[in-house]
Design a protein around this motif. Structure first.
Motif, mmCIF file in Angstrom:
data_model
loop_
_atom_site.group_PDB
_atom_site.id
_atom_site.type_symbol
_atom_site.label_atom_id
_atom_site.label_comp_id
_atom_site.label_asym_id
_atom_site.label_seq_id
_atom_site.Cartn_x
_atom_site.Cartn_y
_atom_site.Cartn_z
ATOM 1 N N GLY A 292 -11.512 15.245 7.568
ATOM 2 C CA GLY A 292 -10.939 14.804 8.836
ATOM 3 C C GLY A 292 -11.917 14.110 9.772
ATOM 4 O O GLY A 292 -11.525 13.689 10.865
ATOM 5 N N SER A 296 -11.359 7.749 6.434
ATOM 6 C CA SER A 296 -11.537 7.781 4.973
ATOM 7 C C SER A 296 -11.838 9.195 4.479
ATOM 8 O O SER A 296 -12.134 9.396 3.314
ATOM 9 N N THR A 298 -9.652 11.925 5.105
ATOM 10 C CA THR A 298 -8.467 12.777 5.076
ATOM 11 C C THR A 298 -8.238 13.203 3.625
ATOM 12 O O THR A 298 -8.818 12.610 2.705
ATOM 13 N N GLN A 300 -5.689 12.695 1.751
ATOM 14 C CA GLN A 300 -5.118 11.599 0.961
ATOM 15 C C GLN A 300 -6.166 10.548 0.622
ATOM 16 O O GLN A 300 -6.202 10.020 -0.495
ATOM 17 N N ALA A 301 -7.023 10.235 1.599
ATOM 18 C CA ALA A 301 -8.052 9.218 1.356
ATOM 19 C C ALA A 301 -9.057 9.713 0.321
ATOM 20 O O ALA A 301 -9.475 8.980 -0.580
ATOM 21 N N CYS A 304 -7.713 9.354 -3.135
ATOM 22 C CA CYS A 304 -7.818 7.973 -3.641
ATOM 23 C C CYS A 304 -9.254 7.674 -4.065
ATOM 24 O O CYS A 304 -9.484 7.001 -5.067
ATOM 25 N N ARG A 355 -5.911 2.784 7.419
ATOM 26 C CA ARG A 355 -4.806 3.674 7.043
ATOM 27 C C ARG A 355 -5.382 5.064 6.762
ATOM 28 O O ARG A 355 -6.341 5.208 6.001
ATOM 29 N N THR A 356 -4.802 6.060 7.416
ATOM 30 C CA THR A 356 -5.379 7.401 7.269
ATOM 31 C C THR A 356 -4.752 8.185 6.122
ATOM 32 O O THR A 356 -5.322 9.164 5.660
ATOM 33 N N ARG A 357 -3.523 7.735 5.680
ATOM 34 C CA ARG A 357 -2.908 8.481 4.579
ATOM 35 C C ARG A 357 -2.498 7.533 3.474
ATOM 36 O O ARG A 357 -1.308 7.356 3.202
ATOM 37 N N SER A 359 -1.642 6.040 -0.140
ATOM 38 C CA SER A 359 -1.197 6.636 -1.408
ATOM 39 C C SER A 359 -1.876 5.852 -2.522
ATOM 40 O O SER A 359 -2.144 4.652 -2.385
#
Ligand code: ATP
Ligand code: MG
Length: 401
Positions: A292, A296, A298, A300-301, A304, A355-357, A359
């Protein structure tokens, strides 16, 4: 009076069958670290390592300072060695700890007899030394529960050792017992701390730094080298590979959505790092990410990012907060270097609204606009290398991966 450094082993003593191996690695690390400090003999017996000056230049002050930065050491103490005779021990204790005793009003003596041939038990030896110290220092009284000074008398195989309070060591496991991993190092506060934390678990480090000339300067790279030099005081020497990624970054900027710039760049870093790591004997990557902290980082990040790494990625700071990281970086000595204001490749072309989330399918689709393989190959064609030790930074040969 002969003076020595007694080094106490940490977690190693909990090891079972491979304890000997851990001890051997620690001995080797201590010998190597002390080598520039003059000649010492370094031996081990009964969960203690003995460092004895073996030449006039051997500087015990410096050896002590180094010992505080060697992983696997839980505590260390300067001690005087005397023959195993109670009168000699009493006199040596009064003389060796004269200043400490003068500065306190309560004390106690702890005895430890590992040489069972010595005629007094641990308790008896402690009582006799205590009585003698009282007779020589009328201002003192004994306090067994909360003494200002604890005098320790250790009666061992080849001598008796007397010392005051031991100092806390760096803890952890000896570097080299936990395999080898590559730290992705920036000029920030976090990654040097992450490197230190993994070295403390016995991991031998190789460093990878991404630079972006002409957008980033040579000074920025020197700052990273300085950070690693500080880390190497604990981790021992390491190689640092510098990978130039300006062209790759321009391609991402030109061909991918701005909001995905950072995440796609981080995936490139993972791919390039995996290749370097594999070819340099590393079996994991390390980053300074903390959940958090930025877009980059999070869940989700990170998912990825991880999908592009083909080996385990260790993030020792994932659950720490900034104040804790800052406090550790002060302790390691990297903080003041980290806050010097130089640019990093991550701050070049930073998106305004990342983009914080993200996919993974969305990121992969965006990435399809690039020739990923060719861009990774291009960065890895000519990778600069230096070898970093606490004393110096040596230029090494350019490598290709
Ligand atoms: P740090 O303080 O370590 O730079 P940060 O909070 O600034 O971390 P980011 O810049 O998002 O976070 O970087 C996250 C992690 O990615 C870093 O901790 C580091 O492991 C890696 N990293 C970032 N920039 C670089 C770089 N230029 N070279 C190598 N690794 C990098
Ligand atoms: Mg950074």
């Amino acid at each position: 009076m002969e003076e020595v450094l007694l080094i106490k082993l940490g977690e190693i003593v909990l090891k079972g069958l491979n304890r000997k191996t851990f001890e051997q690695v620690l001995l080797k690390n201590i010998r190597r670290r002390l080598a520039p400090r003059g000649e010492f003999t370094v031996t081990s017996a009964q969960s203690t390592i003995y460092v004895k000056p073996a030449s006039p230049e051997a500087d015990l002050d410096l050896a002590e300072e180094k010992a505080g930065k060697i992983f696997g050491v839980i505590a260390y103490a300067r001690a005087c060695a005397v023959e195993k005779e109670i009168g000699a021990i009493q006199r040596a204790a009064a003389e060796y700890l004269k200043n400490e005793l003068a500065g306190v009003s309560t004390f106690k003596v702890e005895g430890k007899r590992s040489d069972k041939k010595f005629p007094l038990t641990s308790m008896e030896a402690a009582a006799q030394v205590g009585g003698y110290l009282l007779s020589k220092n009328p201002h003192l009284s004994v306090d067994v529960h909360n003494p200002e000074l604890t005098v320790r008398v250790e009666i061992r195989e080849e001598a008796a050792y007397i010392h005051g309070a031991p100092r806390p060591g760096a803890g952890g496991l000896p570097v080299g017992t936990g395999g080898q991993a590559a730290i992705l190092i920036s000029g920030g506060i976090d990654s040097p701390v992450a490197a230190w934390m993994m070295a403390r678990r016995g991991v031998e480090l190789t460093a990878i730094h991404f630079a972006s000339p002409p957008y980033t300067s040579e000074r920025a790279e020197m700052k990273v080298q300085e950070l690693l030099r500080k880390v190497s005081e604990y981790s021992g020497r390491m190689k640092m590979y510098t990978v130039e990624i300006a062209h790759m970054q321009e391609e991402i900027r030109d061909k991918c959505p701005e909001e995905l710039f950072t995440i796609i760049m981080r995936r490139f870093m993972m791919r390039a790092s995996t290749r370097i790591a594999e070819k340099t004997g590393c079996s994991a990557l390390i980053t300074g990410e903390s959940l958090g902290q930025v877009a980059s980082q999070t869940i989700q990040a990170i998912a990825c990012t991880d999908a592009a790494a083909e080996m385990p990625v260790f993030r020792p700071l994932i659950g720490t907060d900034k104040a804790e990281i800052v406090s550790l970086s002060h302790q390691i000595g990297t903080f003041d270097i980290s806050i010097e204001p130089y640019e990093d490749c991550c701050t070049v072309f930073t998106p305004r609204h990342p983009r914080t989330r993200p996919s993974l399918p969305f990121v992969e689709k965006a990435e399809a606009a690039l020739d990923v393989q060719a861009l990774v190959d291009e960065c890895l064609e000519s990778v600069r290398c230096v070898e970093i030790t606490p004393e110096r930074i040596y230029p090494a040969e350019t490598a290709s991966f």
